[in-house]
Motif scaffolding. Structure first.
Motif, PDB file in Angstrom:
ATOM      1  N   LEU A   4       0.812  -1.218   0.000  1.00  0.00           N
ATOM      2  CA  LEU A   4       0.000   0.000   0.000  1.00  0.00           C
ATOM      3  C   LEU A   4       0.843   1.264   0.000  1.00  0.00           C
ATOM      4  O   LEU A   4       0.410   2.302  -0.478  1.00  0.00           O
ATOM      5  CB  LEU A   4      -0.938  -0.003   1.208  1.00  0.00           C
ATOM      6  N   ASP A   5       2.064   1.186   0.541  1.00  0.00           N
ATOM      7  CA  ASP A   5       2.898   2.372   0.607  1.00  0.00           C
ATOM      8  C   ASP A   5       3.807   2.530  -0.607  1.00  0.00           C
ATOM      9  O   ASP A   5       4.507   3.517  -0.734  1.00  0.00           O
ATOM     10  CB  ASP A   5       3.743   2.347   1.883  1.00  0.00           C
ATOM     11  N   GLU A   6       3.796   1.563  -1.508  1.00  0.00           N
ATOM     12  CA  GLU A   6       4.632   1.628  -2.701  1.00  0.00           C
ATOM     13  C   GLU A   6       3.796   1.990  -3.924  1.00  0.00           C
ATOM     14  O   GLU A   6       2.653   1.607  -4.047  1.00  0.00           O
ATOM     15  CB  GLU A   6       5.286   0.273  -2.961  1.00  0.00           C
ATOM     16  N   SER A   7       4.395   2.732  -4.837  1.00  0.00           N
ATOM     17  CA  SER A   7       3.709   3.094  -6.073  1.00  0.00           C
ATOM     18  C   SER A   7       4.099   2.119  -7.169  1.00  0.00           C
ATOM     19  O   SER A   7       5.283   1.869  -7.388  1.00  0.00           O
ATOM     20  CB  SER A   7       4.105   4.518  -6.472  1.00  0.00           C
ATOM     21  N   THR A  51      -9.453  -2.565  -8.209  1.00  0.00           N
ATOM     22  CA  THR A  51      -8.151  -2.557  -7.531  1.00  0.00           C
ATOM     23  C   THR A  51      -7.055  -2.107  -8.489  1.00  0.00           C
ATOM     24  O   THR A  51      -6.228  -1.249  -8.150  1.00  0.00           O
ATOM     25  CB  THR A  51      -7.834  -3.961  -6.974  1.00  0.00           C
ATOM     26  N   ALA A  54      -7.363   1.567  -9.213  1.00  0.00           N
ATOM     27  CA  ALA A  54      -6.845   2.350  -8.083  1.00  0.00           C
ATOM     28  C   ALA A  54      -5.322   2.374  -8.100  1.00  0.00           C
ATOM     29  O   ALA A  54      -4.700   3.425  -7.876  1.00  0.00           O
ATOM     30  CB  ALA A  54      -7.358   1.779  -6.766  1.00  0.00           C
ATOM     31  N   TRP A  55      -4.700   1.236  -8.379  1.00  0.00           N
ATOM     32  CA  TRP A  55      -3.237   1.197  -8.461  1.00  0.00           C
ATOM     33  C   TRP A  55      -2.743   2.058  -9.617  1.00  0.00           C
ATOM     34  O   TRP A  55      -1.691   2.690  -9.515  1.00  0.00           O
ATOM     35  CB  TRP A  55      -2.738  -0.230  -8.607  1.00  0.00           C
ATOM     36  N   THR A  56      -3.484   2.077 -10.707  1.00  0.00           N
ATOM     37  CA  THR A  56      -3.126   2.935 -11.837  1.00  0.00           C
ATOM     38  C   THR A  56      -3.102   4.398 -11.391  1.00  0.00           C
ATOM     39  O   THR A  56      -2.171   5.145 -11.716  1.00  0.00           O
ATOM     40  CB  THR A  56      -4.122   2.744 -12.998  1.00  0.00           C
ATOM     41  N   LEU A  57      -4.101   4.792 -10.642  1.00  0.00           N
ATOM     42  CA  LEU A  57      -4.168   6.175 -10.167  1.00  0.00           C
ATOM     43  C   LEU A  57      -3.023   6.484  -9.198  1.00  0.00           C
ATOM     44  O   LEU A  57      -2.532   7.613  -9.165  1.00  0.00           O
ATOM     45  CB  LEU A  57      -5.520   6.447  -9.505  1.00  0.00           C
ATOM     46  N   ARG A  58      -2.582   5.491  -8.429  1.00  0.00           N
ATOM     47  CA  ARG A  58      -1.473   5.700  -7.484  1.00  0.00           C
ATOM     48  C   ARG A  58      -0.172   6.013  -8.219  1.00  0.00           C
ATOM     49  O   ARG A  58       0.748   6.576  -7.624  1.00  0.00           O
ATOM     50  CB  ARG A  58      -1.285   4.486  -6.586  1.00  0.00           C
ATOM     51  N   THR A  59      -0.076   5.665  -9.494  1.00  0.00           N
ATOM     52  CA  THR A  59       1.138   5.960 -10.258  1.00  0.00           C
ATOM     53  C   THR A  59       1.208   7.432 -10.653  1.00  0.00           C
ATOM     54  O   THR A  59       2.218   7.878 -11.164  1.00  0.00           O
ATOM     55  CB  THR A  59       1.227   5.116 -11.552  1.00  0.00           C
ATOM     56  N   GLY A  60       0.094   8.140 -10.452  1.00  0.00           N
ATOM     57  CA  GLY A  60       0.068   9.550 -10.818  1.00  0.00           C
ATOM     58  C   GLY A  60      -0.701   9.838 -12.097  1.00  0.00           C
ATOM     59  O   GLY A  60      -0.805  10.988 -12.513  1.00  0.00           O
TER      60      GLY A  60
END
Length: 121
Positions: A4-7, A51, A54-60
């Motif tokens: 969760l803390d890693e992009s 999921t 959401a991970w895609t969005l975490r990449t910026g």
């Protein structure tokens, strides 16, 4: 997969996975009409799709771009595969509509890139 803390490092691959999972869920929903066990596939596929999105969005990746590509590709791929798997027709008007949706997503993507260039990023 990243914690969760890693992009995550590959937003395009994550987005493709999200699209494929969403299309799998949608097609399974249609198939579940005759085969109720497919509802389990629907639930897992949609959970995976959100999921991965959401991970895609975490990449910026900007939300408008990610969601636009996800939705447009999902609609187009679902329509084509529904035609192949379930013999659902694709009319000329539907085909034009799919092209317009994809053109709109391209405009959003190009606009997002232009905004980043002006912001100096």
């Amino acid at each position: 997969m990243p914690g969760l803390d890693e992009s995550p490092r590959c937003p395009a691959l994550l987005l493709v996975g999200a699209i494929l999972a969403e299309v799998t869920g949608s097609l399974s929903l249609k198939g579940a009409v005759d085969r109720p066990w497919l509802y389990a596939v629907v639930a897992v596929a949609y959970a995976l799709a959100f999921t991965l999105l959401a991970w895609t969005l975490r990449t910026g990746m900007p939300l408008g771009v990610a969601y636009g590509v996800w939705a447009a590709c999902g609609v187009a791929l679902t329509a084509v595969l529904s035609n192949l798997l379930f013999a659902e027709p694709i009319s000329l008007v539907m085909g034009l509509g799919l092209l317009l949706v994809m053109a709109g997503v391209l405009c959003v993507e190009l606009g997002a890139r232009g905004g980043q260039d002006r912001a100096g990023t």
